[in-house]
Scaffold this motif. Sequence first.
Motif, PDB file in Angstrom:
ATOM      1  N   ALA A  31       0.834  -1.201   0.000  1.00  0.00           N
ATOM      2  CA  ALA A  31       0.000   0.000   0.000  1.00  0.00           C
ATOM      3  C   ALA A  31       0.869   1.252   0.000  1.00  0.00           C
ATOM      4  CB  ALA A  31      -0.933   0.001   1.203  1.00  0.00           C
ATOM      5  N   GLU A  32       1.941   1.227   0.758  1.00  0.00           N
ATOM      6  CA  GLU A  32       2.845   2.378   0.818  1.00  0.00           C
ATOM      7  C   GLU A  32       3.529   2.595  -0.532  1.00  0.00           C
ATOM      8  OE1 GLU A  32       5.993   4.068   4.080  1.00  0.00           O
ATOM      9  OE2 GLU A  32       6.280   1.991   3.412  1.00  0.00           O
ATOM     10  N   GLU A  33       3.937   1.501  -1.179  1.00  0.00           N
ATOM     11  CA  GLU A  33       4.581   1.613  -2.492  1.00  0.00           C
ATOM     12  C   GLU A  33       3.634   2.225  -3.518  1.00  0.00           C
ATOM     13  OE1 GLU A  33       7.446  -2.355  -2.024  1.00  0.00           O
ATOM     14  OE2 GLU A  33       5.689  -2.387  -3.343  1.00  0.00           O
ATOM     15  N   ILE A  34       2.389   1.744  -3.546  1.00  0.00           N
ATOM     16  CA  ILE A  34       1.442   2.242  -4.543  1.00  0.00           C
ATOM     17  C   ILE A  34       0.999   3.659  -4.215  1.00  0.00           C
ATOM     18  CG2 ILE A  34      -0.848   1.843  -5.568  1.00  0.00           C
ATOM     19  CD1 ILE A  34      -0.297  -1.149  -5.303  1.00  0.00           C
ATOM     20  N   ALA A  35       0.960   4.013  -2.939  1.00  0.00           N
ATOM     21  CA  ALA A  35       0.684   5.399  -2.556  1.00  0.00           C
ATOM     22  C   ALA A  35       1.745   6.325  -3.140  1.00  0.00           C
ATOM     23  CB  ALA A  35       0.634   5.528  -1.043  1.00  0.00           C
ATOM     24  N   ASN A  36       3.003   5.924  -3.035  1.00  0.00           N
ATOM     25  CA  ASN A  36       4.081   6.720  -3.618  1.00  0.00           C
ATOM     26  C   ASN A  36       3.968   6.802  -5.135  1.00  0.00           C
ATOM     27  OD1 ASN A  36       5.935   7.714  -1.517  1.00  0.00           O
ATOM     28  ND2 ASN A  36       6.221   5.559  -1.009  1.00  0.00           N
ATOM     29  N   GLU A  37       3.667   5.674  -5.774  1.00  0.00           N
ATOM     30  CA  GLU A  37       3.601   5.624  -7.233  1.00  0.00           C
ATOM     31  C   GLU A  37       2.413   6.390  -7.800  1.00  0.00           C
ATOM     32  OE1 GLU A  37       3.634   1.442  -7.896  1.00  0.00           O
ATOM     33  OE2 GLU A  37       5.726   1.202  -7.294  1.00  0.00           O
ATOM     34  N   THR A  38       1.363   6.565  -6.987  1.00  0.00           N
ATOM     35  CA  THR A  38       0.173   7.292  -7.449  1.00  0.00           C
ATOM     36  C   THR A  38       0.071   8.668  -6.814  1.00  0.00           C
ATOM     37  OG1 THR A  38      -1.218   6.304  -5.710  1.00  0.00           O
ATOM     38  CG2 THR A  38      -1.103   5.147  -7.833  1.00  0.00           C
TER      39      THR A  38
ATOM     40  N   PHE B  28      -3.868   6.642  -3.937  1.00  0.00           N
ATOM     41  CA  PHE B  28      -4.184   5.486  -3.099  1.00  0.00           C
ATOM     42  C   PHE B  28      -3.586   5.764  -1.731  1.00  0.00           C
ATOM     43  CE2 PHE B  28      -3.410   1.392  -1.135  1.00  0.00           C
ATOM     44  CZ  PHE B  28      -4.642   0.779  -1.309  1.00  0.00           C
ATOM     45  N   ASP B  29      -4.416   5.702  -0.698  1.00  0.00           N
ATOM     46  CA  ASP B  29      -3.955   6.084   0.635  1.00  0.00           C
ATOM     47  C   ASP B  29      -4.673   5.255   1.687  1.00  0.00           C
ATOM     48  OD1 ASP B  29      -3.279   7.369   3.066  1.00  0.00           O
ATOM     49  OD2 ASP B  29      -3.037   9.287   2.015  1.00  0.00           O
ATOM     50  N   ILE B  30      -3.918   4.459   2.415  1.00  0.00           N
ATOM     51  CA  ILE B  30      -4.502   3.558   3.413  1.00  0.00           C
ATOM     52  C   ILE B  30      -5.021   4.306   4.636  1.00  0.00           C
ATOM     53  CG2 ILE B  30      -2.396   3.066   4.711  1.00  0.00           C
ATOM     54  CD1 ILE B  30      -3.188   0.102   4.656  1.00  0.00           C
TER      55      ILE B  30
ATOM     56  N   TYR C 256      -5.379  14.701   9.633  1.00  0.00           N
ATOM     57  CA  TYR C 256      -4.857  13.397  10.017  1.00  0.00           C
ATOM     58  C   TYR C 256      -5.127  12.326   8.962  1.00  0.00           C
ATOM     59  CZ  TYR C 256      -9.540  13.521  12.241  1.00  0.00           C
ATOM     60  OH  TYR C 256     -10.878  13.705  12.514  1.00  0.00           O
ATOM     61  N   VAL C 257      -5.082  12.759   7.702  1.00  0.00           N
ATOM     62  CA  VAL C 257      -5.099  11.847   6.562  1.00  0.00           C
ATOM     63  C   VAL C 257      -3.817  12.059   5.766  1.00  0.00           C
ATOM     64  CG1 VAL C 257      -6.207  11.279   4.370  1.00  0.00           C
ATOM     65  CG2 VAL C 257      -7.607  11.724   6.386  1.00  0.00           C
ATOM     66  N   GLY C 258      -3.161  10.973   5.409  1.00  0.00           N
ATOM     67  CA  GLY C 258      -1.929  11.072   4.625  1.00  0.00           C
ATOM     68  C   GLY C 258      -1.000   9.915   4.939  1.00  0.00           C
ATOM     69  N   TYR C 259      -0.693   9.106   3.951  1.00  0.00           N
ATOM     70  CA  TYR C 259       0.126   7.906   4.180  1.00  0.00           C
ATOM     71  C   TYR C 259       1.507   8.232   4.702  1.00  0.00           C
ATOM     72  CZ  TYR C 259       2.666   8.892  -0.153  1.00  0.00           C
ATOM     73  OH  TYR C 259       3.449   9.474  -1.121  1.00  0.00           O
TER      74      TYR C 259
ATOM     75  N   ASP D 121      -5.989  -4.475  -7.439  1.00  0.00           N
ATOM     76  CA  ASP D 121      -7.003  -3.919  -6.553  1.00  0.00           C
ATOM     77  C   ASP D 121      -6.684  -2.469  -6.188  1.00  0.00           C
ATOM     78  OD1 ASP D 121      -9.163  -3.752  -4.869  1.00  0.00           O
ATOM     79  OD2 ASP D 121      -8.533  -5.357  -3.512  1.00  0.00           O
ATOM     80  N   ALA D 122      -5.474  -2.231  -5.734  1.00  0.00           N
ATOM     81  CA  ALA D 122      -5.084  -0.893  -5.288  1.00  0.00           C
ATOM     82  C   ALA D 122      -5.050   0.104  -6.437  1.00  0.00           C
ATOM     83  CB  ALA D 122      -3.728  -0.957  -4.589  1.00  0.00           C
ATOM     84  N   TYR D 123      -4.505  -0.308  -7.563  1.00  0.00           N
ATOM     85  CA  TYR D 123      -4.435   0.612  -8.702  1.00  0.00           C
ATOM     86  C   TYR D 123      -5.821   0.945  -9.240  1.00  0.00           C
ATOM     87  CZ  TYR D 123       0.603   1.030  -9.411  1.00  0.00           C
ATOM     88  OH  TYR D 123       1.927   1.349  -9.279  1.00  0.00           O
ATOM     89  N   ALA D 124      -6.727  -0.028  -9.264  1.00  0.00           N
ATOM     90  CA  ALA D 124      -8.079   0.252  -9.744  1.00  0.00           C
ATOM     91  C   ALA D 124      -8.730   1.346  -8.903  1.00  0.00           C
ATOM     92  CB  ALA D 124      -8.924  -1.023  -9.713  1.00  0.00           C
ATOM     93  N   THR D 125      -8.520   1.290  -7.586  1.00  0.00           N
ATOM     94  CA  THR D 125      -9.048   2.326  -6.702  1.00  0.00           C
ATOM     95  C   THR D 125      -8.368   3.657  -6.955  1.00  0.00           C
ATOM     96  OG1 THR D 125      -9.554   0.682  -4.999  1.00  0.00           O
ATOM     97  CG2 THR D 125      -9.377   2.976  -4.287  1.00  0.00           C
ATOM     98  N   ALA D 126      -7.040   3.638  -7.064  1.00  0.00           N
ATOM     99  CA  ALA D 126      -6.300   4.879  -7.311  1.00  0.00           C
ATOM    100  C   ALA D 126      -6.736   5.535  -8.617  1.00  0.00           C
ATOM    101  CB  ALA D 126      -4.799   4.588  -7.346  1.00  0.00           C
ATOM    102  N   PHE D 127      -6.986   4.719  -9.648  1.00  0.00           N
ATOM    103  CA  PHE D 127      -7.371   5.274 -10.943  1.00  0.00           C
ATOM    104  C   PHE D 127      -8.726   5.968 -10.880  1.00  0.00           C
ATOM    105  CE2 PHE D 127      -4.568   2.134 -13.546  1.00  0.00           C
ATOM    106  CZ  PHE D 127      -3.432   2.787 -13.074  1.00  0.00           C
TER     107      PHE D 127
END
Length: 333
Positions: free
Chosen positions: A95-102, A106-108, A138-141, A282-288
Motif C-alpha cells: 500500500a505504501e509503495e502504490i501510494a508513492n507511485e500514485t 491510493f492512501d490507506i 490526520y489523513v496522509g500515508y 485492486d489498489a491501482y483500480a481504486t487509485a485510478f
Amino acid sequence: MKYLTLILVVFLVTTSCNQDKSKYIKNQGQAHGTFYHIIYESPNGVDYHDQLRSTMQRIDKSLSTYDPVSVISRINQNDSSVVLDDHFLNVYRRAEEIANETHGAFDITVAPLVNAWGFGYTEPQRTDSVSIATILEYVGYEKVHLINGNLNKDTAAIQLDASAIAKGYSVDQAAEKLEKKGVKNYMVEIGGEIRVKGQNPNGLAWRIGIDEPTEDQALMDRKIQRILHINKGALATSGNYRQFYEKNGQKYAHTINPKTGYPVQHRLLSASVLAPDCMTADAYATAFMVLGFHASMDIVEQHPELKAYFILSGEEEPFEVKYSEGMQSHLKD
C-alpha cells in the motif's frame, strides 16, 4: 469483513464443451463481507476448500476493520501491545509503495474520510468544509511509519482502512496456496476481484466479463460490457455508478479523493486493471478512480506490468471505452 470500496461485479463467463470437467473442483462461500468462487483442477482430486477458507479467515483477523480485535482495528484503537503479523505487513508495504507511485491517490489512511461520507464502518458524520478540513489534518500515508516492525502514527487520530487492497491480497493468498499444492489451472474470485492461471474447465483461456456501468442493482439485469481472455494474471475493477447516495438532490460517489477530502467527480465510470497479482490490481483500480482517465493512463504507460480498461461517460454516446495497448491481446471477439 465488509468491503465497500470495490463496486463492480466481474463475472466468470464459461461456455459448454465436451471436455471432461470432472477433475475441476468448485468451492464457494462467504468471506470478507462478500461471496467467493474458486475453481481449480486438483492434480490428485483433493478438495482444498477448508484450507482456503482458513486462509481467508486469518486475513480477516489481520485486516478487517469490522473485527474489533483484528490487527488493523487494534492499530486504529492505538493499542500499543498489538503485534503486526505477516498479512498486515505485506499489505501495508505494498500500500505504501502504490501510494508513492500514485502520488497519494491510493492512501490507506483514508478511513476517517470514508467514514465521514458514510461509506465506511461507522455512521456518516458532518461533511461541511470545516469538518473535512479538520479530518484532512490526520489523513496522509506519509504520516504513518513502519519502524523496526512497529507502526508509528504521527497522531493518534489517524485511522487505517485496507479495504481497497486487502480483498485482492486475499485472492492472491488463495491462489498461491493452490499453486503450492501443484495446481496449474485455477480461478479465484472474491467479490469480483479475480486471479487466474492456465485453462478453464473447457480447455480455454479464462473468460472474464466486465460489467456495463449502470445504476441498476439487480444482478439479473446487469449486462457485460466486454469479455477479457486471460491465461495468467489478476483483474480488479472499481467504479462509482452503484456505490453512491443522494442528499439534497446531489449524488455522492463512494470514491473519496484523499487530497481534497471530497468524493470524486469526473467522467471515469470504471477502471479495470490487469496485473500479475490481485493486490496490485485492486489498489491501482481504486487509485485510478481517484485520478481520472488521463492521469491513470500516464501511470499505466510507465508500468509495463499493468494493463487497463476504462469506461467513461460519453459525450454523444452513453459510454466511451479506452484501454491501454497491452490490453488489446485480451480483447478477443
